[in-house]
Structures are given as C-alpha cells and as structure tokens.
Design a protein around this motif. Structure first.
Motif, mmCIF file in Angstrom:
data_model
loop_
_atom_site.group_PDB
_atom_site.id
_atom_site.type_symbol
_atom_site.label_atom_id
_atom_site.label_comp_id
_atom_site.label_asym_id
_atom_site.label_seq_id
_atom_site.Cartn_x
_atom_site.Cartn_y
_atom_site.Cartn_z
ATOM 1 N N ARG A 105 8.860 3.372 10.291
ATOM 2 C CA ARG A 105 7.934 3.746 9.225
ATOM 3 C C ARG A 105 8.439 5.017 8.548
ATOM 4 N NH1 ARG A 105 6.001 -0.301 11.277
ATOM 5 N NH2 ARG A 105 4.042 -0.495 12.438
ATOM 6 N N THR A 106 8.142 5.136 7.256
ATOM 7 C CA THR A 106 8.285 6.394 6.548
ATOM 8 C C THR A 106 7.059 6.553 5.662
ATOM 9 O OG1 THR A 106 9.780 7.827 5.279
ATOM 10 C CG2 THR A 106 9.584 5.530 4.561
ATOM 11 N N ASN A 107 6.916 7.687 5.000
ATOM 12 C CA ASN A 107 5.653 8.018 4.348
ATOM 13 C C ASN A 107 5.818 8.474 2.900
ATOM 14 O OD1 ASN A 107 3.429 8.676 6.823
ATOM 15 N ND2 ASN A 107 5.574 8.821 7.399
ATOM 16 N N ILE A 108 4.749 8.355 2.155
ATOM 17 C CA ILE A 108 4.559 9.103 0.909
ATOM 18 C C ILE A 108 3.244 9.855 1.046
ATOM 19 C CG2 ILE A 108 4.102 8.995 -1.563
ATOM 20 C CD1 ILE A 108 7.011 8.464 -0.880
ATOM 21 N N PHE A 109 3.299 11.182 0.953
ATOM 22 C CA PHE A 109 2.097 12.015 1.036
ATOM 23 C C PHE A 109 1.452 12.076 -0.348
ATOM 24 C CE2 PHE A 109 2.665 14.959 4.970
ATOM 25 C CZ PHE A 109 3.075 13.883 5.738
ATOM 26 N N MET A 110 0.764 11.028 -0.702
ATOM 27 C CA MET A 110 0.312 10.886 -2.088
ATOM 28 C C MET A 110 -0.741 11.915 -2.478
ATOM 29 S SD MET A 110 -2.016 7.404 -2.109
ATOM 30 C CE MET A 110 -2.452 7.677 -3.817
ATOM 31 N N SER A 165 17.212 -3.604 6.073
ATOM 32 C CA SER A 165 16.354 -2.511 6.538
ATOM 33 C C SER A 165 15.049 -3.086 7.077
ATOM 34 C CB SER A 165 16.069 -1.549 5.381
ATOM 35 O OG SER A 165 15.062 -0.634 5.729
ATOM 36 N N LYS A 166 14.457 -2.385 8.029
ATOM 37 C CA LYS A 166 13.181 -2.820 8.584
ATOM 38 C C LYS A 166 12.040 -1.879 8.207
ATOM 39 C CE LYS A 166 13.771 -0.234 12.889
ATOM 40 N NZ LYS A 166 14.069 -0.296 14.329
ATOM 41 N N THR A 167 12.347 -0.802 7.499
ATOM 42 C CA THR A 167 11.405 0.296 7.293
ATOM 43 C C THR A 167 10.194 -0.125 6.472
ATOM 44 O OG1 THR A 167 13.237 1.864 7.369
ATOM 45 C CG2 THR A 167 11.159 2.664 6.458
ATOM 46 N N GLN A 168 9.019 0.214 6.997
ATOM 47 C CA GLN A 168 7.773 0.017 6.269
ATOM 48 C C GLN A 168 7.261 1.358 5.744
ATOM 49 O OE1 GLN A 168 5.122 -2.045 9.067
ATOM 50 N NE2 GLN A 168 5.429 -3.910 7.883
ATOM 51 N N LEU A 169 6.538 1.284 4.631
ATOM 52 C CA LEU A 169 6.000 2.491 4.017
ATOM 53 C C LEU A 169 4.573 2.750 4.470
ATOM 54 C CD1 LEU A 169 6.513 4.716 1.791
ATOM 55 C CD2 LEU A 169 5.075 3.295 0.332
ATOM 56 N N ILE A 170 4.284 4.005 4.829
ATOM 57 C CA ILE A 170 2.917 4.437 5.078
ATOM 58 C C ILE A 170 2.442 5.245 3.869
ATOM 59 C CG2 ILE A 170 1.362 5.753 6.547
ATOM 60 C CD1 ILE A 170 3.279 5.433 8.843
ATOM 61 N N VAL A 171 1.356 4.825 3.265
ATOM 62 C CA VAL A 171 0.694 5.643 2.247
ATOM 63 C C VAL A 171 -0.172 6.639 2.997
ATOM 64 C CG1 VAL A 171 -0.834 5.666 0.248
ATOM 65 C CG2 VAL A 171 0.739 3.752 0.599
ATOM 66 N N VAL A 176 1.478 -0.030 4.882
ATOM 67 C CA VAL A 176 0.633 0.628 5.883
ATOM 68 C C VAL A 176 -0.155 1.745 5.210
ATOM 69 C CG1 VAL A 176 0.599 1.832 8.120
ATOM 70 C CG2 VAL A 176 2.427 0.190 7.627
ATOM 71 N N TYR A 177 -1.362 1.997 5.712
ATOM 72 C CA TYR A 177 -2.151 3.160 5.283
ATOM 73 C C TYR A 177 -2.501 3.994 6.497
ATOM 74 C CZ TYR A 177 -2.853 0.824 0.811
ATOM 75 O OH TYR A 177 -2.640 0.225 -0.407
ATOM 76 N N THR A 178 -2.524 5.310 6.292
ATOM 77 C CA THR A 178 -3.133 6.190 7.281
ATOM 78 C C THR A 178 -4.025 7.166 6.526
ATOM 79 O OG1 THR A 178 -2.757 7.640 9.187
ATOM 80 C CG2 THR A 178 -1.222 7.874 7.350
ATOM 81 N N ALA A 179 -5.276 7.256 6.949
ATOM 82 C CA ALA A 179 -6.266 8.029 6.199
ATOM 83 C C ALA A 179 -7.196 8.745 7.158
ATOM 84 C CB ALA A 179 -7.073 7.106 5.283
ATOM 85 N N PRO A 180 -7.724 9.892 6.744
ATOM 86 C CA PRO A 180 -8.749 10.546 7.556
ATOM 87 C C PRO A 180 -9.943 9.622 7.772
ATOM 88 C CG PRO A 180 -7.971 12.014 5.826
ATOM 89 C CD PRO A 180 -7.392 10.660 5.533
ATOM 90 N N CYS A 181 -10.635 9.829 8.863
ATOM 91 C CA CYS A 181 -11.794 8.978 9.163
ATOM 92 C C CYS A 181 -12.822 9.024 8.040
ATOM 93 C CB CYS A 181 -12.423 9.396 10.485
ATOM 94 S SG CYS A 181 -11.384 9.031 11.933
ATOM 95 N N LYS A 182 -13.017 10.190 7.444
ATOM 96 C CA LYS A 182 -14.020 10.301 6.380
ATOM 97 C C LYS A 182 -13.625 9.486 5.150
ATOM 98 C CE LYS A 182 -12.214 14.614 4.363
ATOM 99 N NZ LYS A 182 -12.537 16.018 4.014
#
Length: 431
Positions: free
Chosen positions: A216-221, A254-260, A277-283
């Motif tokens: 995985r890699t990320n974009i800190f949007m 490549s196998k890399t997936q993106l995390i927003v 993929v998404y990763t977000a605060p619980c709120k």
C-alpha cells in the motif's frame, strides 16, 4: 455502540452475513449499504484511523453484537498512539530487565524496542477484538528514529510481523533519509507487507510502487487541501495516483494499492469513489454513515473524473505557489516513470545497501527535488506546524510534495519524542 442508518431489519438496506455467532463462535458481520456502495465502486478495503479499541468498538458494533462487515482494518501512527499511551504504559509495559535482558543504561537505544512492543500489544488487542474470523489489516508505523538504521528497523519490522496477525509495517517516506525505499524493498522481499506513508503526490506513489513494490501507499488528501487552501486538489491528486497505479499493475507487474488518507470530511468518499483503499478517522466514517445527502445509486467510480479545471484553489495560494508547482503534485512525467522502471531492474539497485547512490541516480535523471535534507534552521520551521507556511522560505524553495512530506515527518517525530519521554519517565518511576 451507535446506530447506523440503514441497518434496521429491512433486508433491502442491510444484510447480516451467514457468519453467525452460533455457528462459528464469532460475532455476526453486518453489511451496510453506504459502505457496500464504496466496495461496489471498486474499493477493496476500508480502514479506521485509530489505536483506541474502545473508539473502534463504538464505530463497529451494531445491534445484536454484530460488527460492520466492510470496515476491515485500522491504521496507527504516532499521533494516534498518544491518546492510548497512558493506558498501555500502566497495564502492559515491561520493566527494563524484562525486555531482552537489557538494562536502563541503554535507554535511548531501548526506546524504539519498547515502542514497538507497545505497538504490538495495541495491535494484538485490536486484532483479537475485531478480526472475528475474517482477515483484518492493521498498519503499525515504525519508530521514527530507526528509519536511518536499516538493521534495527528491519529487526523491529520482522518482530511486528511475527507478533501481530495481519500487520502492515508502516514505513514513512523520508526525503532526508532515502533509506526508506531500501527498507520497504527489503521488507517486501521477505513477504512483510508495507504501508508506505507520508506521501502526497502521484509521483511519490509511483516511486513507492516501482522502487519498493509496496503493498500500500498513500495520498494525504486532507492535508493537501488544508495546506493549499483548496477544495479538490487532494481528490484530484488521489485519482491521478490511482490511475497511475492501475496502469503499473497492468504494465509493470506492480501490486501496490492506493490508500486515500488524511480524510477530513465524508464527502471525500464520494469525490474519490473507486480508489483501492480508504483510511479515515472514526468521526469521518460515522459522519458518512449518518449522512442523508447522497443516494446509493449516486456513489459510483470517479476514476474517469478529472477535477483539474475545478481544483478550487484560493487566489492567494495560486499567486504564491503557481499553477506549475501545484500541477507537479498530480502530473507524473513519463521520463520519471521510465527512469524508475529502468533503475529498479539494475543490479546496483537490487543490491543497494546505502542510499547515496539512490540520491545520485535521481539527480542524474533530473529529479533532484525528490530528496532534501533540511538544515537545523529549516527543521525548526518545519516543526512549527504539520502544514506549510506559504510565506516561509523553505516553502518557496522545495517541490510541494517534498515539502508536505517533510512537514508530516516533522509532526510524527515530535509526537515520537513526546511518547519516548513518557515511556522513559514511566520506566524511571518503576525502577
């Protein structure tokens, strides 16, 4: 426990999986339409940003003891460890002599080990509570001081991999410590999945995929929009990075997936639907589940959408940054991709143990701005906040992705230092 819209007994809006507590000993899993819609648009995973099992339980638990099915992991970095640190210090931290026979004379050297031990305990608690007979991904970020120490970092990463089921080792991109790419490369060679973090541009995501072949890699949007006083820069960068990674999965293996990541509001799910993929605060996840503004049939993939003509950047930011500098966040030069494709195949890179040659190759290829080592004066400026001061000299000097990454690393390092102080103080009091 909270009540999510759409999870009542109406089977048209929610459905319980066949994994019932009576049949398997695990809690039931509840599929919620708003989350299922993201999966249907192309998303593989939805994570929560938290190290707090109690906060996670409030989000995941629904009626009859069921857990939300689509949220299948969580991500943890230093700022997220801070709220639960006292709890784990009081309940779990071993004495000096209990950690591999080391004593207090090696306190500075021992702190990364103790921090990793704490991460492992947090990770185990969360996995045991919420995996529920299914796969659960948990990303744990390495101690910030070991990024330049490949030997120690790899020892700690291997230990986390053995100790926590489903772990992804979070390796931050560090423009001042290019060892991060060698670390990610070597972890993946050992089948230790990497979440390559602190990334803010499409070209950084491409480099993570081609040099590290990371999982995985990320974009800190959210940080991009907040830092540039913009409305849709982060979404556009995320979509461009996603499109590039999809191409590389087809053309380069490549196998890399993106995390927003760094999501500030629930609307971000809609703007970038279709990302891996998404990763977000619980709120933010809770706000998405409780919103009534968006219908299910309008949540569709945005991978063919471009926001380039509607980035909603303030006039002040545009005047200070310039359109060309901002565009480099989402535009990846073909020469950059070709350079990485060629260099990753070389014997030099496959066997590289020191990062000097890596930096030199980037410079020779015309991408000197990818790495940068700040002066002590510049580090003080970077530590003033996790977002750039648009009037600061270093802001005018660096490529924007490099600048944002350095600010993120400075923020993580500050949290790491405070965690280390609390750990050291706690241990001193126990002696």
């Amino acid at each position: 426990m909270i009540t999510h819209p759409g999870k009542e007994k109406d089977t048209d809006t929610a459905s319980l999986s066949e994994t019932t507590q009576g049949k398997t000993g695990h809690p039931m899993l509840l599929s919620v339409p708003l989350l299922a819609a993201l999966k249907n648009a192309g998303t593989s995973h939805i994570y929560a940003d938290t190290a707090d099992s109690e906060e996670l339980r409030e989000l995941l638990e629904v009626e009859r003891g069921a857990l939300l099915e689509e949220i299948d992991g969580n991500t943890i970095n230093q700022p997220l460890v801070t709220p639960v640190l006292k709890r784990y210090l009081n309940e779990n931290l071993p004495t000096w002599m209990e950690v591999e026979g080391k004593d207090k004379s090696g306190s500075r050297e021992l702190l990364p080990t103790l921090y990793s031990w704490l991460l492992g305990k947090i990770g185990q608690d969360i996995v045991h509570a919420f995996a529920s007979g299914r796969e659960w991904d948990i990303s744990l970020q390495l101690h910030m001081r070991v990024i330049s120490d490949l030997k120690t970092a790899k020892e700690l990463g291997r230990w986390l991999h053995r100790f926590v089921p489903g772990v992804l080792v979070k390796v931050p991109l560090t423009p001042h410590e290019p060892e991060c790419f060698l670390m990610a490369r070597d972890f993946e060679k050992e089948s230790i999945p990497v979440n390559f973090t602190s990334t803010f541009s499409a070209r950084q995501a491409v480099a993570a995929a081609l040099l590290g072949n990371v999982t995985r890699t990320n974009i800190f949007m959210g940080r991009l929009d907040q830092g540039l006083q913009a409305g849709r820069v982060g979404a556009h960068v995320a979509l461009e990075a996603q499109r590039m990674l999809k191409k590389l999965r087809k053309s380069a293996g490549s196998k890399t997936q993106l995390i927003v990541a760094s999501m500030r509001n629930w609307q971000s799910f809609i703007l970038t639907a279709g990302c891996d993929v998404y990763t977000a605060p619980c709120k933010v996840l809770r706000a998405y589940l409780e919103q009534r503004e968006v219908s299910l049939d309008s949540i569709t993939s945005q991978l063919d959408t471009s926001y380039e003509d509607g980035l909603d950047i303030s006039d002040e930011t545009m005047a200070k940054m310039g359109a060309e500098r901002i565009a480099r966040l989402y535009h990846v030069e073909s020469e950059f991709v070709e350079f990485l494709l060629e260099y990753r195949q070389t014997t030099e890179y496959r066997n590289l143990e020191k990062p000097d040659a890596l930096v030199r190759r980037f410079e020779e290829a015309g991408f000197k701005d990818f790495f940068y080592t700040p002066t002590s004066k510049e580090w003080k400026e970077l530590r003033r906040g996790k977002l750039p001061d648009l009037d600061a000299q270093i802001t005018k000097q660096l490529a924007l992705d490099t600048l944002f990454t350095l600010h993120a690393d400075a923020d993580f390092e500050e949290h790491q230092e405070e965690i280390d102080r609390q750990v050291a103080r706690h241990l001193t009091e126990k002696i």
